[in-house]
Scaffold this motif. Structure first.
Motif, PDB file in Angstrom:
ATOM      1  N   LEU A  36      18.729  -5.783 -47.121  1.00 45.27           N
ATOM      2  CA  LEU A  36      18.678  -5.248 -48.484  1.00 45.27           C
ATOM      3  C   LEU A  36      19.976  -5.497 -49.233  1.00 45.27           C
ATOM      4  CD1 LEU A  36      17.015  -1.815 -47.659  1.00 45.27           C
ATOM      5  CD2 LEU A  36      15.893  -3.854 -48.549  1.00 45.27           C
ATOM      6  N   SER A  37      21.099  -5.295 -48.565  1.00 45.73           N
ATOM      7  CA  SER A  37      22.383  -5.542 -49.217  1.00 45.73           C
ATOM      8  C   SER A  37      23.457  -5.771 -48.163  1.00 45.73           C
ATOM      9  CB  SER A  37      22.761  -4.358 -50.100  1.00 45.73           C
ATOM     10  OG  SER A  37      22.925  -3.203 -49.316  1.00 45.73           O
ATOM     11  N   THR A  38      24.530  -6.422 -48.586  1.00 41.50           N
ATOM     12  CA  THR A  38      25.659  -6.677 -47.687  1.00 41.50           C
ATOM     13  C   THR A  38      26.948  -6.361 -48.420  1.00 41.50           C
ATOM     14  OG1 THR A  38      25.921  -8.964 -48.378  1.00 41.50           O
ATOM     15  CG2 THR A  38      24.430  -8.555 -46.528  1.00 41.50           C
ATOM     16  N   GLU A  39      28.006  -6.157 -47.628  1.00 40.59           N
ATOM     17  CA  GLU A  39      29.289  -5.811 -48.214  1.00 40.59           C
ATOM     18  C   GLU A  39      30.391  -6.448 -47.377  1.00 40.59           C
ATOM     19  OE1 GLU A  39      29.302  -1.466 -49.012  1.00 40.59           O
ATOM     20  OE2 GLU A  39      31.477  -1.688 -48.800  1.00 40.59           O
ATOM     21  N   GLY A  40      31.395  -6.996 -48.043  1.00 42.80           N
ATOM     22  CA  GLY A  40      32.556  -7.535 -47.345  1.00 42.80           C
ATOM     23  C   GLY A  40      32.254  -8.800 -46.574  1.00 42.80           C
ATOM     24  N   GLU A  41      33.247  -9.242 -45.824  1.00 45.11           N
ATOM     25  CA  GLU A  41      33.107 -10.486 -45.070  1.00 45.11           C
ATOM     26  C   GLU A  41      34.088 -10.490 -43.909  1.00 45.11           C
ATOM     27  OE1 GLU A  41      32.411 -14.643 -47.127  1.00 45.11           O
ATOM     28  OE2 GLU A  41      34.513 -14.415 -46.570  1.00 45.11           O
ATOM     29  N   ILE A  42      33.606 -10.884 -42.742  1.00 46.91           N
ATOM     30  CA  ILE A  42      34.489 -10.989 -41.572  1.00 46.91           C
ATOM     31  C   ILE A  42      34.206 -12.307 -40.866  1.00 46.91           C
ATOM     32  CG2 ILE A  42      35.109 -10.026 -39.314  1.00 46.91           C
ATOM     33  CD1 ILE A  42      34.365  -7.280 -40.338  1.00 46.91           C
ATOM     34  N   MET A  43      35.288 -12.999 -40.519  1.00 44.93           N
ATOM     35  CA  MET A  43      35.169 -14.251 -39.775  1.00 44.93           C
ATOM     36  C   MET A  43      35.459 -13.947 -38.312  1.00 44.93           C
ATOM     37  SD  MET A  43      35.058 -17.667 -40.139  1.00 44.93           S
ATOM     38  CE  MET A  43      35.970 -19.198 -39.999  1.00 44.93           C
ATOM     39  N   GLN A  44      34.512 -14.291 -37.441  1.00 39.45           N
ATOM     40  CA  GLN A  44      34.686 -13.966 -36.022  1.00 39.45           C
ATOM     41  C   GLN A  44      33.889 -14.954 -35.183  1.00 39.45           C
ATOM     42  OE1 GLN A  44      33.313 -10.070 -34.351  1.00 39.45           O
ATOM     43  NE2 GLN A  44      35.294  -9.375 -35.127  1.00 39.45           N
ATOM     44  N   TYR A  45      34.310 -15.101 -33.932  1.00 31.41           N
ATOM     45  CA  TYR A  45      33.531 -15.933 -33.023  1.00 31.41           C
ATOM     46  C   TYR A  45      32.266 -15.203 -32.624  1.00 31.41           C
ATOM     47  CZ  TYR A  45      37.476 -19.069 -32.458  1.00 31.41           C
ATOM     48  OH  TYR A  45      38.471 -19.974 -32.684  1.00 31.41           O
ATOM     49  N   GLU A  46      31.172 -15.935 -32.538  1.00 33.56           N
ATOM     50  CA  GLU A  46      29.964 -15.339 -31.983  1.00 33.56           C
ATOM     51  C   GLU A  46      29.226 -16.362 -31.145  1.00 33.56           C
ATOM     52  OE1 GLU A  46      28.210 -14.197 -35.848  1.00 33.56           O
ATOM     53  OE2 GLU A  46      26.497 -15.410 -35.305  1.00 33.56           O
ATOM     54  N   GLY A  47      28.497 -15.851 -30.173  1.00 34.40           N
ATOM     55  CA  GLY A  47      27.736 -16.718 -29.293  1.00 34.40           C
ATOM     56  C   GLY A  47      26.254 -16.465 -29.462  1.00 34.40           C
ATOM     57  N   CYS A  48      25.457 -17.197 -28.707  1.00 36.45           N
ATOM     58  CA  CYS A  48      24.002 -17.091 -28.807  1.00 36.45           C
ATOM     59  C   CYS A  48      23.421 -17.460 -27.450  1.00 36.45           C
ATOM     60  CB  CYS A  48      23.505 -18.055 -29.881  1.00 36.45           C
ATOM     61  SG  CYS A  48      21.710 -18.066 -30.060  1.00 36.45           S
ATOM     62  N   LEU A  49      22.448 -16.694 -26.995  1.00 35.15           N
ATOM     63  CA  LEU A  49      21.860 -16.951 -25.676  1.00 35.15           C
ATOM     64  C   LEU A  49      21.170 -18.312 -25.627  1.00 35.15           C
ATOM     65  CD1 LEU A  49      20.418 -13.411 -24.850  1.00 35.15           C
ATOM     66  CD2 LEU A  49      22.452 -14.503 -23.879  1.00 35.15           C
ATOM     67  N   SER A  50      20.836 -18.876 -26.792  1.00 37.42           N
ATOM     68  CA  SER A  50      20.193 -20.194 -26.824  1.00 37.42           C
ATOM     69  C   SER A  50      21.217 -21.335 -26.824  1.00 37.42           C
ATOM     70  CB  SER A  50      19.286 -20.320 -28.052  1.00 37.42           C
ATOM     71  OG  SER A  50      18.194 -19.425 -27.951  1.00 37.42           O
ATOM     72  N   PHE A  51      22.491 -20.995 -26.984  1.00 32.47           N
ATOM     73  CA  PHE A  51      23.551 -22.002 -26.984  1.00 32.47           C
ATOM     74  C   PHE A  51      24.683 -21.562 -26.060  1.00 32.47           C
ATOM     75  CE2 PHE A  51      21.379 -22.028 -31.055  1.00 32.47           C
ATOM     76  CZ  PHE A  51      21.010 -23.359 -31.202  1.00 32.47           C
ATOM     77  N   PRO A  52      24.392 -21.475 -24.758  1.00 30.43           N
ATOM     78  CA  PRO A  52      25.409 -20.967 -23.840  1.00 30.43           C
ATOM     79  C   PRO A  52      26.684 -21.815 -23.896  1.00 30.43           C
ATOM     80  CG  PRO A  52      23.409 -21.670 -22.661  1.00 30.43           C
ATOM     81  CD  PRO A  52      23.157 -21.869 -24.109  1.00 30.43           C
ATOM     82  N   GLY A  53      27.816 -21.148 -23.827  1.00 28.44           N
ATOM     83  CA  GLY A  53      29.084 -21.859 -23.807  1.00 28.44           C
ATOM     84  C   GLY A  53      29.587 -22.276 -25.173  1.00 28.44           C
ATOM     85  N   ARG A  54      28.844 -21.955 -26.228  1.00 29.14           N
ATOM     86  CA  ARG A  54      29.274 -22.290 -27.586  1.00 29.14           C
ATOM     87  C   ARG A  54      29.701 -21.016 -28.298  1.00 29.14           C
ATOM     88  NH1 ARG A  54      30.682 -26.838 -28.801  1.00 29.14           N
ATOM     89  NH2 ARG A  54      29.473 -27.466 -30.594  1.00 29.14           N
ATOM     90  N   ASN A  55      30.916 -20.995 -28.780  1.00 29.50           N
ATOM     91  CA  ASN A  55      31.413 -19.841 -29.527  1.00 29.50           C
ATOM     92  C   ASN A  55      31.821 -20.303 -30.913  1.00 29.50           C
ATOM     93  OD1 ASN A  55      31.540 -17.442 -27.587  1.00 29.50           O
ATOM     94  ND2 ASN A  55      32.419 -19.112 -26.402  1.00 29.50           N
ATOM     95  N   GLY A  56      30.979 -20.000 -31.890  1.00 27.22           N
ATOM     96  CA  GLY A  56      31.197 -20.481 -33.246  1.00 27.22           C
ATOM     97  C   GLY A  56      31.917 -19.459 -34.099  1.00 27.22           C
ATOM     98  N   ALA A  57      32.837 -19.950 -34.920  1.00 30.13           N
ATOM     99  CA  ALA A  57      33.502 -19.077 -35.892  1.00 30.13           C
ATOM    100  C   ALA A  57      32.584 -18.960 -37.101  1.00 30.13           C
ATOM    101  CB  ALA A  57      34.843 -19.665 -36.295  1.00 30.13           C
ATOM    102  N   VAL A  58      32.029 -17.746 -37.287  1.00 22.07           N
ATOM    103  CA  VAL A  58      31.025 -17.539 -38.331  1.00 22.07           C
ATOM    104  C   VAL A  58      31.460 -16.414 -39.262  1.00 22.07           C
ATOM    105  CG1 VAL A  58      28.587 -17.051 -38.806  1.00 22.07           C
ATOM    106  CG2 VAL A  58      29.224 -18.239 -36.697  1.00 22.07           C
ATOM    107  N   ARG A  59      31.347 -16.677 -40.553  1.00 21.74           N
ATOM    108  CA  ARG A  59      31.616 -15.664 -41.576  1.00 21.74           C
ATOM    109  C   ARG A  59      30.362 -14.821 -41.760  1.00 21.74           C
ATOM    110  NH1 ARG A  59      36.184 -17.015 -44.628  1.00 21.74           N
ATOM    111  NH2 ARG A  59      36.212 -19.189 -44.041  1.00 21.74           N
ATOM    112  N   ARG A  60      30.502 -13.513 -41.579  1.00 26.90           N
ATOM    113  CA  ARG A  60      29.350 -12.602 -41.754  1.00 26.90           C
ATOM    114  C   ARG A  60      29.776 -11.405 -42.598  1.00 26.90           C
ATOM    115  NH1 ARG A  60      24.691 -15.139 -39.728  1.00 26.90           N
ATOM    116  NH2 ARG A  60      24.993 -15.771 -37.570  1.00 26.90           N
ATOM    117  N   PRO A  61      28.811 -10.733 -43.197  1.00 24.31           N
ATOM    118  CA  PRO A  61      29.149  -9.515 -43.931  1.00 24.31           C
ATOM    119  C   PRO A  61      29.724  -8.454 -42.989  1.00 24.31           C
ATOM    120  CG  PRO A  61      26.868 -10.172 -44.346  1.00 24.31           C
ATOM    121  CD  PRO A  61      27.385 -11.058 -43.260  1.00 24.31           C
TER     122      PRO A  61
END
Ligand SMILES: [Zn+2]
Length: 174
Positions: free
Chosen positions: A90-115
């Motif tokens: 519905l809505s988002t606020e702010g922004e944080i850049m952080q590494y995140e992973g995904c069970l479908s991409f093991p061993g990959r840690n992407g720097a992603v900007r998220r609210p």
């Protein structure tokens, strides 16, 4: 309950858009139970329908909002889950850049900007609507899993991957 196989990188399923859930029935409950078990087994934080080959607008997330401030788990702590069916941000606020992973991409840690904060609406497994305001890891997870329902993954979102950094770049990061 049964473990489901987690779809891995390269499978075209991960790029497809999911359809809404129309039946809140036993089959859906079974799927959600299986997803919980699969997520726990994989030691993950969130899991979306397409990751177990189901092209429906469903995802689950660990709910750690009741953990103490220091993140320390009490001895008898029982993992809780949130279930999102036909979710909508519905809505988002702010922004944080952080590494995140995904069970479908093991061993990959992407720097992603998220609210930093997210307000979302969804249905539970019984078809009851609910709204949630989340921040931190849960807000990030909601955005990440919601992306999966639209065929979007960290490969599309990451500005770079930790594994691709040169050693001197990593030092700069720290
Ligand atoms: Zn993912």
């Amino acid at each position: 309950m049964a473990l489901r196989t987690i779809v891995q990188d390269g499978d075209p399923i991960l790029k497809k858009k999911c359809r809404p859930v129309t039946a809140f029935d036993d089959r859906l409950a079974q799927l959600l139970d299986d997803m919980r078990e699969t997520l726990a087994d994989a030691n993950g934080y969130g899991l979306a329908g397409p990751q177990v080959g189901v092209m429906r607008r469903i995802f689950i997330s660990i709910d750690e909002r009741d953990l103490p401030e220091d993140g320390e788990r009490p001895e008898d702590y029982e993992t809780k889950y949130l279930e999102f069916i036909n979710p909508e941000i519905l809505s988002t606020e702010g922004e944080i850049m952080q590494y995140e992973g995904c069970l479908s991409f093991p061993g990959r840690n992407g720097a992603v900007r998220r609210p930093a904060k997210v307000k979302a609406r969804a249905f539970d497994r019984n078809g009851n609507p609910f709204e949630i305001e989340a921040e931190g890891m849960l807000a990030r997870c909601i955005c990440h899993e919601n992306d999966h329902l639209n065929g979007v993954t960290i490969l599309d979102r990451a500005e770079y991957f930790y594994e691709d950094l040169e050693e001197d770049e990593i030092e700069e990061e720290e």
